[in-house]
Design a protein around this motif. Structure first.
Motif, mmCIF file in Angstrom:
data_model
loop_
_atom_site.group_PDB
_atom_site.id
_atom_site.type_symbol
_atom_site.label_atom_id
_atom_site.label_comp_id
_atom_site.label_asym_id
_atom_site.label_seq_id
_atom_site.Cartn_x
_atom_site.Cartn_y
_atom_site.Cartn_z
ATOM 1 N N LEU A 4 -7.327 26.238 11.267
ATOM 2 C CA LEU A 4 -8.539 26.087 12.063
ATOM 3 C C LEU A 4 -8.922 24.619 12.220
ATOM 4 O O LEU A 4 -9.346 24.191 13.291
ATOM 5 N N LEU A 5 -8.800 23.845 11.167
ATOM 6 C CA LEU A 5 -9.157 22.435 11.243
ATOM 7 C C LEU A 5 -8.188 21.640 12.105
ATOM 8 O O LEU A 5 -8.581 20.670 12.754
ATOM 9 N N LYS A 6 -6.936 22.036 12.136
ATOM 10 C CA LYS A 6 -5.954 21.326 12.964
ATOM 11 C C LYS A 6 -6.232 21.521 14.449
ATOM 12 O O LYS A 6 -5.940 20.651 15.256
ATOM 13 N N ASN A 7 -6.800 22.665 14.806
ATOM 14 C CA ASN A 7 -7.069 22.958 16.214
ATOM 15 C C ASN A 7 -8.336 22.285 16.731
ATOM 16 O O ASN A 7 -8.549 22.253 17.933
ATOM 17 N N LYS A 13 -14.473 17.752 14.218
ATOM 18 C CA LYS A 13 -14.254 17.539 12.788
ATOM 19 C C LYS A 13 -15.332 16.632 12.194
ATOM 20 O O LYS A 13 -15.824 16.875 11.091
ATOM 21 N N THR A 14 -15.712 15.589 12.933
ATOM 22 C CA THR A 14 -16.758 14.684 12.469
ATOM 23 C C THR A 14 -18.088 15.408 12.353
ATOM 24 O O THR A 14 -18.814 15.242 11.375
ATOM 25 N N LEU A 15 -18.413 16.221 13.359
ATOM 26 C CA LEU A 15 -19.661 16.981 13.326
ATOM 27 C C LEU A 15 -19.658 17.978 12.176
ATOM 28 O O LEU A 15 -20.658 18.112 11.453
ATOM 29 N N LEU A 16 -18.553 18.650 11.969
ATOM 30 C CA LEU A 16 -18.432 19.606 10.867
ATOM 31 C C LEU A 16 -18.581 18.910 9.518
ATOM 32 O O LEU A 16 -19.260 19.419 8.614
ATOM 33 N N PHE A 17 -17.986 17.736 9.383
ATOM 34 C CA PHE A 17 -18.088 16.977 8.142
ATOM 35 C C PHE A 17 -19.524 16.506 7.896
ATOM 36 O O PHE A 17 -20.013 16.541 6.766
ATOM 37 N N SER A 18 -20.214 16.095 8.954
ATOM 38 C CA SER A 18 -21.600 15.658 8.768
ATOM 39 C C SER A 18 -22.493 16.839 8.380
ATOM 40 O O SER A 18 -23.393 16.697 7.550
#
Length: 113
Positions: A4-7, A13-18
Motif C-alpha cells: 500500500l505504501l509503495k503505491n 506519504k508525507t501527509l500520512l507521516f505527518s
C-alpha cells in the motif's frame, strides 16, 4: 502494508507521516492539558467538562473539514488543523481557566481542531 505504501505518491506519504506524528503526540498533549486544568481549577469537574466539550465538538470539526474539502486543498485543511492543535497547547496559559466557561471554550477549540 508495504504494498500500500509503495503505491502512494510522495505527497500522500508525507501527509500520512505527518498525521502519524500528530496522532503520536496528541495523547501527551491531552495529558498535560488535563493536568493543567486540574491544577488551575482545583476540581475534577473542570477536567470532565473539558473532555466532554472536546469530544462533542470533534464531529463538528470533521463536518466543517468535509465541507471545506470541496473548496480548499487538503494540505491547507491539514495546516489549519495543525495550527488549532498547536494553539491548543498555548491557550490554557492565555485563557482564564478559573471559571467553567474558559475550560469549555478550550475544550471546544481543541475538539474543533
Amino acid at each position: 502494508m508495504n504494498i500500500l505504501l509503495k503505491n502512494l505518491s510522495s505527497k500522500a506519504k508525507t501527509l500520512l507521516f505527518s498525521y502519524l506524528l500528530v496522532e503520536l503526540v496528541a495523547p501527551i498533549i491531552y495529558v498535560f492539558i488535563n493536568a493543567y486544568i486540574w491544577r488551575a481549577t482545583d476540581s475534577f469537574l473542570g477536567v470532565i467538562l473539558f473532555n466532554l466539550s472536546s469530544f462533542f465538538t470533534l464531529p463538528l470539526g470533521f463536518f466543517v473539514a468535509g465541507k471545506l474539502f470541496h473548496r480548499i486543498e487538503l494540505k491547507y485543511i491539514h495546516i489549519i488543523g495543525l495550527i488549532f492543535s498547536g494553539l491548543s497547547t498555548i491557550l490554557p496559559l492565555i485563557l482564564n481557566l478559573k471559571d467553567i466557561s474558559g475550560v469549555m471554550l478550550l475544550g471546544t477549540f481543541v475538539g474543533f481542531g
